[in-house]
Scaffold this motif. Structure first.
Motif, PDB file in Angstrom:
ATOM      1  N   GLN A 145       0.821  -1.208   0.000  1.00  0.00           N
ATOM      2  CA  GLN A 145       0.000   0.000   0.000  1.00  0.00           C
ATOM      3  C   GLN A 145       0.859   1.263   0.000  1.00  0.00           C
ATOM      4  O   GLN A 145       0.467   2.283  -0.598  1.00  0.00           O
ATOM      5  N   THR A 146       2.009   1.214   0.655  1.00  0.00           N
ATOM      6  CA  THR A 146       2.900   2.370   0.647  1.00  0.00           C
ATOM      7  C   THR A 146       3.349   2.693  -0.772  1.00  0.00           C
ATOM      8  O   THR A 146       3.326   3.860  -1.202  1.00  0.00           O
ATOM      9  N   LEU A 147       3.758   1.667  -1.526  1.00  0.00           N
ATOM     10  CA  LEU A 147       4.189   1.890  -2.901  1.00  0.00           C
ATOM     11  C   LEU A 147       3.023   2.312  -3.783  1.00  0.00           C
ATOM     12  O   LEU A 147       3.177   3.191  -4.645  1.00  0.00           O
ATOM     13  N   VAL A 148       1.858   1.708  -3.579  1.00  0.00           N
ATOM     14  CA  VAL A 148       0.675   2.104  -4.344  1.00  0.00           C
ATOM     15  C   VAL A 148       0.416   3.604  -4.180  1.00  0.00           C
ATOM     16  O   VAL A 148       0.152   4.326  -5.143  1.00  0.00           O
ATOM     17  N   GLY A 149       0.517   4.072  -2.940  1.00  0.00           N
ATOM     18  CA  GLY A 149       0.251   5.480  -2.668  1.00  0.00           C
ATOM     19  C   GLY A 149       1.347   6.418  -3.140  1.00  0.00           C
ATOM     20  O   GLY A 149       1.092   7.590  -3.439  1.00  0.00           O
ATOM     21  N   ALA A 150       2.583   5.912  -3.225  1.00  0.00           N
ATOM     22  CA  ALA A 150       3.720   6.764  -3.591  1.00  0.00           C
ATOM     23  C   ALA A 150       3.922   6.871  -5.100  1.00  0.00           C
ATOM     24  O   ALA A 150       4.611   7.775  -5.572  1.00  0.00           O
ATOM     25  N   THR A 151       3.345   5.946  -5.862  1.00  0.00           N
ATOM     26  CA  THR A 151       3.567   5.922  -7.301  1.00  0.00           C
ATOM     27  C   THR A 151       2.827   7.059  -7.996  1.00  0.00           C
ATOM     28  O   THR A 151       1.644   7.300  -7.725  1.00  0.00           O
ATOM     29  N   VAL A 152       3.523   7.764  -8.888  1.00  0.00           N
ATOM     30  CA  VAL A 152       2.903   8.827  -9.679  1.00  0.00           C
ATOM     31  C   VAL A 152       1.957   8.189 -10.698  1.00  0.00           C
ATOM     32  O   VAL A 152       2.366   7.319 -11.474  1.00  0.00           O
ATOM     33  N   ARG A 153       0.712   8.611 -10.711  1.00  0.00           N
ATOM     34  CA  ARG A 153      -0.316   7.949 -11.508  1.00  0.00           C
ATOM     35  C   ARG A 153      -0.701   8.721 -12.769  1.00  0.00           C
ATOM     36  O   ARG A 153      -1.847   8.731 -13.158  1.00  0.00           O
ATOM     37  N   ARG A 154       0.251   9.351 -13.433  1.00  0.00           N
ATOM     38  CA  ARG A 154      -0.104  10.000 -14.696  1.00  0.00           C
ATOM     39  C   ARG A 154      -0.107   8.961 -15.825  1.00  0.00           C
ATOM     40  O   ARG A 154       0.583   7.939 -15.746  1.00  0.00           O
ATOM     41  N   PRO A 155      -0.867   9.197 -16.882  1.00  0.00           N
ATOM     42  CA  PRO A 155      -0.912   8.243 -17.993  1.00  0.00           C
ATOM     43  C   PRO A 155       0.462   8.082 -18.640  1.00  0.00           C
ATOM     44  O   PRO A 155       1.170   9.065 -18.861  1.00  0.00           O
ATOM     45  N   VAL A 156       0.838   6.833 -18.938  1.00  0.00           N
ATOM     46  CA  VAL A 156       2.117   6.542 -19.585  1.00  0.00           C
ATOM     47  C   VAL A 156       1.893   5.491 -20.664  1.00  0.00           C
ATOM     48  O   VAL A 156       0.884   4.777 -20.658  1.00  0.00           O
ATOM     49  N   GLU A 157       2.848   5.399 -21.582  1.00  0.00           N
ATOM     50  CA  GLU A 157       2.768   4.406 -22.640  1.00  0.00           C
ATOM     51  C   GLU A 157       3.172   3.029 -22.130  1.00  0.00           C
ATOM     52  O   GLU A 157       2.513   2.033 -22.400  1.00  0.00           O
ATOM     53  N   SER A 158       4.281   2.969 -21.376  1.00  0.00           N
ATOM     54  CA  SER A 158       4.804   1.678 -20.917  1.00  0.00           C
ATOM     55  C   SER A 158       5.213   1.769 -19.456  1.00  0.00           C
ATOM     56  O   SER A 158       5.737   2.787 -19.005  1.00  0.00           O
ATOM     57  N   ALA A 159       4.965   0.682 -18.717  1.00  0.00           N
ATOM     58  CA  ALA A 159       5.318   0.631 -17.305  1.00  0.00           C
ATOM     59  C   ALA A 159       5.882  -0.746 -16.983  1.00  0.00           C
ATOM     60  O   ALA A 159       5.486  -1.748 -17.577  1.00  0.00           O
ATOM     61  N   LEU A 160       6.799  -0.787 -16.027  1.00  0.00           N
ATOM     62  CA  LEU A 160       7.466  -2.017 -15.615  1.00  0.00           C
ATOM     63  C   LEU A 160       7.273  -2.238 -14.125  1.00  0.00           C
ATOM     64  O   LEU A 160       7.521  -1.340 -13.316  1.00  0.00           O
ATOM     65  N   ALA A 170       1.263  -4.361 -10.723  1.00  0.00           N
ATOM     66  CA  ALA A 170       0.914  -4.383 -12.145  1.00  0.00           C
ATOM     67  C   ALA A 170      -0.563  -4.070 -12.350  1.00  0.00           C
ATOM     68  O   ALA A 170      -0.942  -3.419 -13.332  1.00  0.00           O
ATOM     69  N   LEU A 171      -1.411  -4.527 -11.438  1.00  0.00           N
ATOM     70  CA  LEU A 171      -2.835  -4.188 -11.523  1.00  0.00           C
ATOM     71  C   LEU A 171      -3.030  -2.685 -11.507  1.00  0.00           C
ATOM     72  O   LEU A 171      -3.792  -2.126 -12.308  1.00  0.00           O
ATOM     73  N   HIS A 172      -2.350  -2.009 -10.587  1.00  0.00           N
ATOM     74  CA  HIS A 172      -2.473  -0.557 -10.507  1.00  0.00           C
ATOM     75  C   HIS A 172      -1.880   0.114 -11.747  1.00  0.00           C
ATOM     76  O   HIS A 172      -2.452   1.088 -12.260  1.00  0.00           O
ATOM     77  N   LEU A 173      -0.767  -0.401 -12.236  1.00  0.00           N
ATOM     78  CA  LEU A 173      -0.174   0.168 -13.447  1.00  0.00           C
ATOM     79  C   LEU A 173      -1.128   0.068 -14.630  1.00  0.00           C
ATOM     80  O   LEU A 173      -1.165   0.953 -15.493  1.00  0.00           O
ATOM     81  N   SER A 174      -1.910  -0.999 -14.662  1.00  0.00           N
ATOM     82  CA  SER A 174      -2.809  -1.220 -15.800  1.00  0.00           C
ATOM     83  C   SER A 174      -3.890  -0.153 -15.906  1.00  0.00           C
ATOM     84  O   SER A 174      -4.530  -0.018 -16.948  1.00  0.00           O
ATOM     85  N   THR A 175      -4.098   0.624 -14.844  1.00  0.00           N
ATOM     86  CA  THR A 175      -5.129   1.660 -14.888  1.00  0.00           C
ATOM     87  C   THR A 175      -4.652   2.914 -15.604  1.00  0.00           C
ATOM     88  O   THR A 175      -5.485   3.757 -15.967  1.00  0.00           O
ATOM     89  N   HIS A 176      -3.333   3.050 -15.816  1.00  0.00           N
ATOM     90  CA  HIS A 176      -2.853   4.286 -16.455  1.00  0.00           C
ATOM     91  C   HIS A 176      -1.668   4.063 -17.393  1.00  0.00           C
ATOM     92  O   HIS A 176      -1.073   5.027 -17.872  1.00  0.00           O
ATOM     93  N   ALA A 177      -1.328   2.807 -17.695  1.00  0.00           N
ATOM     94  CA  ALA A 177      -0.277   2.494 -18.662  1.00  0.00           C
ATOM     95  C   ALA A 177      -0.879   1.681 -19.804  1.00  0.00           C
ATOM     96  O   ALA A 177      -1.643   0.743 -19.565  1.00  0.00           O
TER      97      ALA A 177
END
Length: 239
Positions: A145-160, A170-177
Motif C-alpha cells: 500500500q505504501t508503494l501504491v500510494g507513492a507511485t505517480v499515476r499519470r498516464p504513460v505508454e509503458s510501465a514495468l 501491475a494491476l495498478h499500473l494497468s489503470t494508467h499504462a
C-alpha cells in the motif's frame, strides 16, 4: 501471458470469475454483507462477528468464511460457492485443500479495490508452525500500500513492475499504462501473476529473470518495484 502457465486453465479462470461475481465476493460486497462492526473486526483479524453473520453458508457467506475467516468448511458448501468452477479444478490449482472433515483455503484469494481479486500464498499467520517455502508468493501488505500510494499515476505508454510477485502493482499500473511488463525471478510467482491478470481481464507481458536482466536495454516510462526487503527464514522476529 507470454508462455507462463496459470494456476487454472483459461476456462477455469472464467468460471472462477463467474463464481466470485455471482456471489458478490468483492470488497464492497463483503462489507455490505458483514456490516461495519464485523468488517472492522476482520481488519483486526477478529472474525467472530463475521462468522456469526455467515452461518447460513450461502455462496458469499461460504467464500467469506473460507478465504477471509480462514475456516474449514463443508465440501458441499464450497463446491456450491465455487460453481461453475469444478471442485476438481480448484483442488488441482491449489485453491482449496482437504483438512479434517472439510475444506480450507489452499491459496489466498483476496478481493482488492472495488472489483479486483489477487491470488497469493496463504500468509504465515494462517498456518502457524508451517515453514514458508522458498518460493512463497506474498500477498498484499503494508509495503504494498505504501508503494501504491507513492507511485505517480499519470498516464504513460509503458510501465514495468520489477519483481511482480502476485501482480498487485501491475494491476495498478494497468489503470494508467497502455502496456504493462512484469518480471520475477520465480516461475511460481509468474504463475500467480498470470492468474491474477487473467482473473481481472488484464494482459501483461510477463518475463522471468533476475532483477533487470529480462528487460536489459529496454526503456519504460515508469518503473515500480516492491522486492522482498527482509532477508531471513520467514519469521517476523524483526523488521
Amino acid at each position: 501471458m507470454d508462455g507462463h502457465d496459470m494456476l487454472l486453465s483459461p476456462a477455469g479462470v472464467d468460471a472462477l470469475r463467474t463464481a466470485l461475481t455471482r456471489a458478490g465476493y468483492t470488497s464492497d460486497g463483503i462489507a455490505a454483507r458483514l456490516g461495519p462492526q464485523a468488517t472492522a473486526g476482520v481488519a483486526r483479524t477478529d472474525f467472530r462477528a463475521a462468522l456469526r453473520a455467515t452461518e447460513d453458508r450461502d455462496p458469499l457467506g461460504t467464500l467469506i468464511r473460507l478465504f477471509v475467516g480462514e475456516q474449514v468448511e463443508p465440501e458441499e458448501a464450497v463446491a456450491a460457492a465455487l460453481a461453475p468452477l469444478p471442485l476438481a479444478d480448484a483442488f488441482a490449482a491449489g485453491l482449496v485443500e482437504r483438512y479434517g472433515d472439510g475444506l480450507r483455503m489452499g491459496l489466498d484469494l483476496e478481493p482488492y479495490g472495488s472489483d479486483w481479486w489477487v491470488l497469493s500464498d496463504v500468509p504465515a499467520s494462517a498456518r502457524p508452525g508451517r515453514p514458508l517455502p522458498a518460493e512463497h508468493v506474498l500477498g498484499i501488505g503494508g509495503a504494498t500500500q505504501t508503494l501504491v500510494g507513492a507511485t505517480v499515476r499519470r498516464p504513460v505508454e509503458s510501465a514495468l513492475d520489477l519483481g511482480t510477485g502476485s501482480g498487485v502493482q501491475a494491476l495498478h499500473l494497468s489503470t494508467h499504462a497502455r502496456r504493462v511488463t512484469a518480471t520475477d525471478l520465480s516461475e511460481r510467482a509468474l504463475r500467480f501473476a498470470a492468474t491474477t491478470a487473467a482473473l481481472n481481464g488484464q494482459d501483461w507481458e510477463l518475463l522471468r529473470g533476475d532483477l533487470v536482466a529480462p528487460v536489459a536495454g529496454r526503456r519504460f516510462d515508469l518503473v515500480v518495484s516492491n522486492p522482498p526487503f527482509v532477508v531471513g527464514p520467514g519469521t517476523t522476529t524483526h523488521v
